[in-house]
Design an enzyme around this catalytic site. Structure first.
Site, PDB file in Angstrom:
ATOM      1  N   ARG A  32       0.821  -1.213   0.000  1.00  0.00           N
ATOM      2  CA  ARG A  32       0.000   0.000   0.000  1.00  0.00           C
ATOM      3  C   ARG A  32       0.855   1.263   0.000  1.00  0.00           C
ATOM      4  O   ARG A  32       0.498   2.249   0.651  1.00  0.00           O
ATOM      5  CB  ARG A  32      -0.957   0.014   1.198  1.00  0.00           C
ATOM      6  CG  ARG A  32      -1.966  -1.120   1.209  1.00  0.00           C
ATOM      7  CD  ARG A  32      -3.041  -0.904   0.148  1.00  0.00           C
ATOM      8  NE  ARG A  32      -4.133  -1.858   0.303  1.00  0.00           N
ATOM      9  CZ  ARG A  32      -5.315  -1.530   0.812  1.00  0.00           C
ATOM     10  NH1 ARG A  32      -5.567  -0.310   1.195  1.00  0.00           N
ATOM     11  NH2 ARG A  32      -6.257  -2.448   0.906  1.00  0.00           N
ATOM     12  N   ARG A  36      -3.915   6.887   0.246  1.00  0.00           N
ATOM     13  CA  ARG A  36      -4.494   8.111   0.806  1.00  0.00           C
ATOM     14  C   ARG A  36      -3.570   8.928   1.679  1.00  0.00           C
ATOM     15  O   ARG A  36      -3.817  10.095   1.934  1.00  0.00           O
ATOM     16  CB  ARG A  36      -5.755   7.757   1.615  1.00  0.00           C
ATOM     17  CG  ARG A  36      -6.935   7.429   0.748  1.00  0.00           C
ATOM     18  CD  ARG A  36      -7.957   6.668   1.529  1.00  0.00           C
ATOM     19  NE  ARG A  36      -7.377   5.424   2.026  1.00  0.00           N
ATOM     20  CZ  ARG A  36      -8.031   4.506   2.691  1.00  0.00           C
ATOM     21  NH1 ARG A  36      -9.292   4.705   2.991  1.00  0.00           N
ATOM     22  NH2 ARG A  36      -7.437   3.396   3.077  1.00  0.00           N
TER      23      ARG A  36
HETATM   24  O1  CP3 Z   1       0.313   0.668  -3.460  1.00  0.00           O
HETATM   25  C1  CP3 Z   1      -0.252  -0.446  -3.525  1.00  0.00           C
HETATM   26  O2  CP3 Z   1      -0.151  -1.311  -2.642  1.00  0.00           O
HETATM   27  C2  CP3 Z   1      -1.008  -0.792  -4.804  1.00  0.00           C
HETATM   28  C3  CP3 Z   1      -2.410  -0.735  -4.745  1.00  0.00           C
HETATM   29  C4  CP3 Z   1      -3.274  -1.664  -3.920  1.00  0.00           C
HETATM   30  C5  CP3 Z   1      -4.540  -1.225  -3.448  1.00  0.00           C
HETATM   31  N1  CP3 Z   1      -5.186  -2.298  -2.904  1.00  0.00           N
HETATM   32  C6  CP3 Z   1      -5.067   0.138  -3.578  1.00  0.00           C
HETATM   33  C7  CP3 Z   1      -6.208   0.571  -2.756  1.00  0.00           C
HETATM   34  C8  CP3 Z   1      -3.130  -3.003  -3.567  1.00  0.00           C
HETATM   35  C9  CP3 Z   1      -1.943  -3.928  -3.761  1.00  0.00           C
HETATM   36  C10 CP3 Z   1      -4.344  -3.399  -2.945  1.00  0.00           C
HETATM   37  C11 CP3 Z   1      -4.617  -4.756  -2.492  1.00  0.00           C
HETATM   38  C12 CP3 Z   1      -5.807  -5.009  -1.667  1.00  0.00           C
HETATM   39  N2  CP3 Z   1      -7.059  -4.493  -1.790  1.00  0.00           N
HETATM   40  C13 CP3 Z   1      -5.837  -5.949  -0.619  1.00  0.00           C
HETATM   41  C14 CP3 Z   1      -4.680  -6.821  -0.211  1.00  0.00           C
HETATM   42  C15 CP3 Z   1      -3.720  -6.078   0.623  1.00  0.00           C
HETATM   43  C16 CP3 Z   1      -4.165  -5.844   2.035  1.00  0.00           C
HETATM   44  O3  CP3 Z   1      -4.103  -4.674   2.452  1.00  0.00           O
HETATM   45  O4  CP3 Z   1      -4.551  -6.812   2.704  1.00  0.00           O
HETATM   46  C17 CP3 Z   1      -7.144  -5.943  -0.075  1.00  0.00           C
HETATM   47  C18 CP3 Z   1      -7.616  -6.770   1.081  1.00  0.00           C
HETATM   48  C19 CP3 Z   1      -7.902  -5.031  -0.830  1.00  0.00           C
HETATM   49  C20 CP3 Z   1      -9.354  -4.711  -0.653  1.00  0.00           C
HETATM   50  C21 CP3 Z   1      -9.566  -3.279  -0.351  1.00  0.00           C
HETATM   51  N3  CP3 Z   1      -9.397  -2.260  -1.254  1.00  0.00           N
HETATM   52  C22 CP3 Z   1     -10.018  -2.702   0.848  1.00  0.00           C
HETATM   53  C23 CP3 Z   1     -10.325  -3.479   2.105  1.00  0.00           C
HETATM   54  C24 CP3 Z   1     -10.122  -1.332   0.643  1.00  0.00           C
HETATM   55  C25 CP3 Z   1     -10.723  -0.292   1.553  1.00  0.00           C
HETATM   56  C26 CP3 Z   1     -10.051  -0.135   2.810  1.00  0.00           C
HETATM   57  C27 CP3 Z   1      -8.805   0.664   2.660  1.00  0.00           C
HETATM   58  O5  CP3 Z   1      -7.753   0.239   3.152  1.00  0.00           O
HETATM   59  O6  CP3 Z   1      -8.923   1.734   2.069  1.00  0.00           O
HETATM   60  C28 CP3 Z   1      -9.677  -1.066  -0.668  1.00  0.00           C
HETATM   61  C29 CP3 Z   1      -9.573   0.258  -1.305  1.00  0.00           C
HETATM   62  C30 CP3 Z   1      -8.205   0.654  -1.746  1.00  0.00           C
HETATM   63  N4  CP3 Z   1      -7.342  -0.135  -2.456  1.00  0.00           N
HETATM   64  C31 CP3 Z   1      -7.620   1.936  -1.577  1.00  0.00           C
HETATM   65  C32 CP3 Z   1      -6.361   1.889  -2.200  1.00  0.00           C
HETATM   66  C33 CP3 Z   1      -5.373   3.012  -2.330  1.00  0.00           C
HETATM   67  C34 CP3 Z   1      -8.261   3.150  -0.912  1.00  0.00           C
HETATM   68  C35 CP3 Z   1      -9.257   3.701  -1.836  1.00  0.00           C
HETATM   69  C36 CP3 Z   1      -9.491   5.173  -1.695  1.00  0.00           C
HETATM   70  O7  CP3 Z   1      -8.793   5.960  -2.347  1.00  0.00           O
HETATM   71  O8  CP3 Z   1     -10.425   5.550  -0.952  1.00  0.00           O
END
Ligand code: CP3
Length: 349
Positions: A32, A36
């Protein structure tokens, strides 16, 4: 000439570590690392919603590259999300502001599971991720990681309807109808295998499989209900690029995760790195394992904890520094930069 040499060294440090080759320093990237907590990301998100950002290759590329430029990390990860593949699988989802993912009609009926396609056209449905990868490869001077969710973590979202604390519905289904569970997991696994193959075709230089919520299972259930399907995903790109198999929550699973596959096992913070690595075995590389909350601590505390992780890795080839899970949104960019510089400095050999 010098520039070319430096660039090729920067490329090789991360990939060499994945292959367990000695490196000039311990490479670091952060799960991540784009998100944000960055003002540059917030500025883009004011204009487009999250899914539109994922589906617009020029913007996804920009966010991917911004993270590397701001932090000085040794690898990039393509900006996307593990849930995007639910689209071609016919499972509707959305992201509600500040609430995480929401599945419109969670998988609860047999007919819904039987209706999931056996094959998906990844180019037609997820080709935009391949386009993001091509653009990012051309813009980056560090290696680019492609990724997907593991079948279990994806199925848990589809069945629970969003995030979950206890995964009751997922476990209930798994334990009540084993043949249909395997049929669902197999459909997900084959779609995911095609998806990561497409990412490698587009230029991804490593693939990470995120089994973020696997820690809710014990080893016997993992081996029986999950391992064969995660193996299908990892096997789809095995031998083409190095693979990172990441799971959190239950270190007792490490030997099973290893058996399911992955050149590198991603470990969380629940065991010290040396203990985690000895459970996994030194024939595999490892990635991790700084507690993400240390990025919220004073810098001297965070740096001391990072040094401890490096000490436990003891300079053995095959350690990629990372957090044990993703960067928290409350983290500051300045703090992350400080961590990256510290790891580079302390691990220089
Ligand atoms: O920089 C990076 O890591 C690349 C991008 C990336 C995102 N999600 C962007 C994202 C990656 C590799 C993921 C993987 C992901 N997504 C996982 C596995 C990694 C982990 O953290 O366990 C999971 C479980 C998800 C599902 C997911 N996507 C959730 C639970 C959420 C909302 C909660 C949160 O942490 O925001 C997302 C949204 C998300 N994915 C955001 C980002 C930058 C936030 C979205 C926003 O801008 O509001």
């Amino acid at each position: 000439m010098w520039l070319a040499l430096c660039q090729s060294l920067r490329v090789s440090v991360f990939l060499d570590a994945l292959h367990k080759r000695p490196t000039s320093h311990t490479p670091i990237w952060l799960m991540r690392q784009a998100g944000r907590y960055q003002a540059s990301y917030q500025a883009i998100r004011q204009k487009v919603d999250f899914l539109e950002l994922c589906r617009t290759p020029e913007l996804a590329c920009q966010v991917t590259v911004d993270a590397v430029d701001q932090l000085g990390v040794d690898a990039a990860i393509i900006f996307a999300d593990i849930l995007l593949i639910l689209d071609p699988l016919g499972v509707d989802f959305s992201f509600e502001k500040g609430m995480g993912p929401k599945i419109a009609t969670p998988l609860r009926e047999n007919a819904q599971i039987d209706a999931i396609p056996d094959e998906i056209d990844v180019e037609a449905s997820l080709g935009y991720v391949g386009e993001s990868i091509k653009l990012a490869r051309a813009a980056l001077d560090v290696p680019l990681i492609g990724f997907c969710g593991a079948p279990f973590t994806l199925a848990s979202y589809a069945i629970e309807g969003g995030g979950s604390k206890n995964y009751h519905k997922t476990k209930q289904f798994m334990l009540s109808d084993e043949p249909r569970w395997h049929a669902l997991m197999d459909k997900f696994a084959r779609a995911l295998g095609a998806y990561v193959s497409m990412q490698v075709d587009a230029g991804a230089q490593a693939i990470q499989v995120f089994d973020s919520w696997i820690g809710c299972l014990g080893p016997l259930d993992y081996d029986r209900y999950v391992a064969p399907h995660t193996k299908t995903v990892l096997d789809a790109v095995q031998g083409r690029v190095p693979t990172i198999h990441f799971g959190t929550g239950n270190p007792e699973l490490y030997p099973s995760l290893k058996k399911a596959g992955g050149d590198v096992i991603g470990v969380d913070w629940r065991l010290p790195l040396d203990e985690a690595w000895s459970r996994i075995g030194e024939d595999r590389a490892v990635m991790g394992n700084l507690e993400p909350a240390t990025l919220l601590a004073p810098k001297d505390v965070m740096c001391a904890r990072a040094t401890e992780v490096l000490k436990r890795a003891a300079g053995r080839p095959g350690h990629v520094f990372n957090l044990g899970h993703g960067i928290m949104p409350q983290t500051t960019v300045d703090q992350v930069k400080c961590l990256v510089d510290h790891v580079h400095e302390v691990s220089a050999r």
